[in-house]
Design a protein around this motif. Sequence first.
Motif, PDB file in Angstrom:
ATOM      1  N   ILE A 169       0.806  -1.221   0.000  1.00 28.67           N
ATOM      2  CA  ILE A 169       0.000   0.000   0.000  1.00 28.67           C
ATOM      3  C   ILE A 169       0.842   1.274   0.000  1.00 28.67           C
ATOM      4  O   ILE A 169       0.321   2.350  -0.265  1.00 28.67           O
ATOM      5  CB  ILE A 169      -0.996   0.022   1.179  1.00 28.67           C
ATOM      6  N   THR A 170       2.122   1.159   0.331  1.00 32.17           N
ATOM      7  CA  THR A 170       3.070   2.266   0.202  1.00 32.17           C
ATOM      8  C   THR A 170       4.407   1.652  -0.203  1.00 32.17           C
ATOM      9  O   THR A 170       4.542   0.432  -0.256  1.00 32.17           O
ATOM     10  CB  THR A 170       3.267   3.066   1.515  1.00 32.17           C
ATOM     11  N   LYS A 171       5.372   2.502  -0.434  1.00 32.51           N
ATOM     12  CA  LYS A 171       6.703   2.016  -0.812  1.00 32.51           C
ATOM     13  C   LYS A 171       7.299   1.109   0.254  1.00 32.51           C
ATOM     14  O   LYS A 171       8.081   0.215  -0.042  1.00 32.51           O
ATOM     15  CB  LYS A 171       7.613   3.224  -1.045  1.00 32.51           C
TER      16      LYS A 171
ATOM     17  N   GLU B 187     -11.195   4.653   3.891  1.00 36.72           N
ATOM     18  CA  GLU B 187     -11.728   6.013   3.994  1.00 36.72           C
ATOM     19  C   GLU B 187     -10.885   6.949   3.142  1.00 36.72           C
ATOM     20  O   GLU B 187      -9.688   6.722   2.962  1.00 36.72           O
ATOM     21  CB  GLU B 187     -11.684   6.511   5.443  1.00 36.72           C
ATOM     22  N   ASN B 188     -11.511   8.011   2.637  1.00 37.40           N
ATOM     23  CA  ASN B 188     -10.771   9.041   1.925  1.00 37.40           C
ATOM     24  C   ASN B 188      -9.875   9.767   2.904  1.00 37.40           C
ATOM     25  O   ASN B 188     -10.229   9.975   4.062  1.00 37.40           O
ATOM     26  CB  ASN B 188     -11.725  10.028   1.251  1.00 37.40           C
TER      27      ASN B 188
ATOM     28  N   MET C 162      -5.814   7.298   0.431  1.00 37.09           N
ATOM     29  CA  MET C 162      -6.891   6.679   1.197  1.00 37.09           C
ATOM     30  C   MET C 162      -6.299   6.149   2.487  1.00 37.09           C
ATOM     31  O   MET C 162      -5.084   5.987   2.613  1.00 37.09           O
ATOM     32  CB  MET C 162      -7.557   5.564   0.400  1.00 37.09           C
ATOM     33  N   LEU C 163      -7.176   5.858   3.407  1.00 38.82           N
ATOM     34  CA  LEU C 163      -6.776   5.341   4.693  1.00 38.82           C
ATOM     35  C   LEU C 163      -7.411   3.972   4.875  1.00 38.82           C
ATOM     36  O   LEU C 163      -8.614   3.809   4.676  1.00 38.82           O
ATOM     37  CB  LEU C 163      -7.275   6.300   5.782  1.00 38.82           C
ATOM     38  N   ALA C 164      -6.612   2.971   5.224  1.00 39.90           N
ATOM     39  CA  ALA C 164      -7.128   1.636   5.525  1.00 39.90           C
ATOM     40  C   ALA C 164      -7.298   1.544   7.030  1.00 39.90           C
ATOM     41  O   ALA C 164      -6.347   1.735   7.786  1.00 39.90           O
ATOM     42  CB  ALA C 164      -6.166   0.561   5.039  1.00 39.90           C
ATOM     43  N   ILE C 165      -8.528   1.277   7.455  1.00 44.12           N
ATOM     44  CA  ILE C 165      -8.812   1.058   8.872  1.00 44.12           C
ATOM     45  C   ILE C 165      -8.839  -0.452   9.055  1.00 44.12           C
ATOM     46  O   ILE C 165      -9.655  -1.149   8.452  1.00 44.12           O
ATOM     47  CB  ILE C 165     -10.169   1.666   9.293  1.00 44.12           C
TER      48      ILE C 165
ATOM     49  N   GLN D 203      -3.680   2.849   8.348  1.00 41.33           N
ATOM     50  CA  GLN D 203      -2.540   2.873   7.444  1.00 41.33           C
ATOM     51  C   GLN D 203      -2.894   3.687   6.202  1.00 41.33           C
ATOM     52  O   GLN D 203      -3.951   3.478   5.606  1.00 41.33           O
ATOM     53  CB  GLN D 203      -2.152   1.454   7.020  1.00 41.33           C
ATOM     54  N   THR D 204      -2.006   4.576   5.818  1.00 41.11           N
ATOM     55  CA  THR D 204      -2.212   5.370   4.609  1.00 41.11           C
ATOM     56  C   THR D 204      -1.921   4.520   3.386  1.00 41.11           C
ATOM     57  O   THR D 204      -0.941   3.776   3.350  1.00 41.11           O
ATOM     58  CB  THR D 204      -1.279   6.599   4.617  1.00 41.11           C
ATOM     59  N   ILE D 205      -2.791   4.640   2.394  1.00 41.02           N
ATOM     60  CA  ILE D 205      -2.591   3.964   1.107  1.00 41.02           C
ATOM     61  C   ILE D 205      -2.218   5.039   0.105  1.00 41.02           C
ATOM     62  O   ILE D 205      -3.006   5.957  -0.139  1.00 41.02           O
ATOM     63  CB  ILE D 205      -3.876   3.245   0.645  1.00 41.02           C
ATOM     64  N   SER D 206      -1.033   4.943  -0.460  1.00 40.52           N
ATOM     65  CA  SER D 206      -0.610   5.977  -1.403  1.00 40.52           C
ATOM     66  C   SER D 206      -1.332   5.799  -2.733  1.00 40.52           C
ATOM     67  O   SER D 206      -1.781   4.711  -3.085  1.00 40.52           O
ATOM     68  CB  SER D 206       0.904   5.959  -1.593  1.00 40.52           C
TER      69      SER D 206
END
Length: 149
Positions: free
Chosen positions: A99-101, A114-115, A121-124, A131-134
């Motif tokens: 979800i990120t580098k 969530e936005n 986006m944010l994964a809950i 966790q932030t999704i880039s």
Amino acid sequence: MEIKVRIDATIDGLRVLIESPTNELANELLLQLSNVQEKDMFTVKTKDGIQVVQVHEIEIIEIFADEVVILTINNEKIIFRGRLYKIKERLNGQQFVQITKSTIINIKQIQRLENSFSGNMLAILKSGRKQTISRRYLPNLKKILRQIN
């Protein structure tokens, strides 16, 4: 092939008896059984020794420099040296997605998306972790989630 199952509450664990006319058939079945078990477990070499983690218990895998941190659903933190791409290769399956580098998550632990700010986006996760999704990895996550449904 004949398969028999006998339930016996007096034995501990699972006992498998393989009877075969040839050694090759028995070895082939044994290899298949051991592969099934190996896919459920993930082993890493830490400074304290070799640690075994159940794959379904892994929630997040993050890398900081050359240190990998595995966070489990039981709030266990496992730290070892490694590379993220090698871990992705070992976990080859659709249960984990980058979800990120520097972060991989277990998609079975996602509760909702969530936005967030700036197109991310944010994964809950089920544990409450966020966790932030880039944006770069979002299309692949969406594709995998569509395949599951």
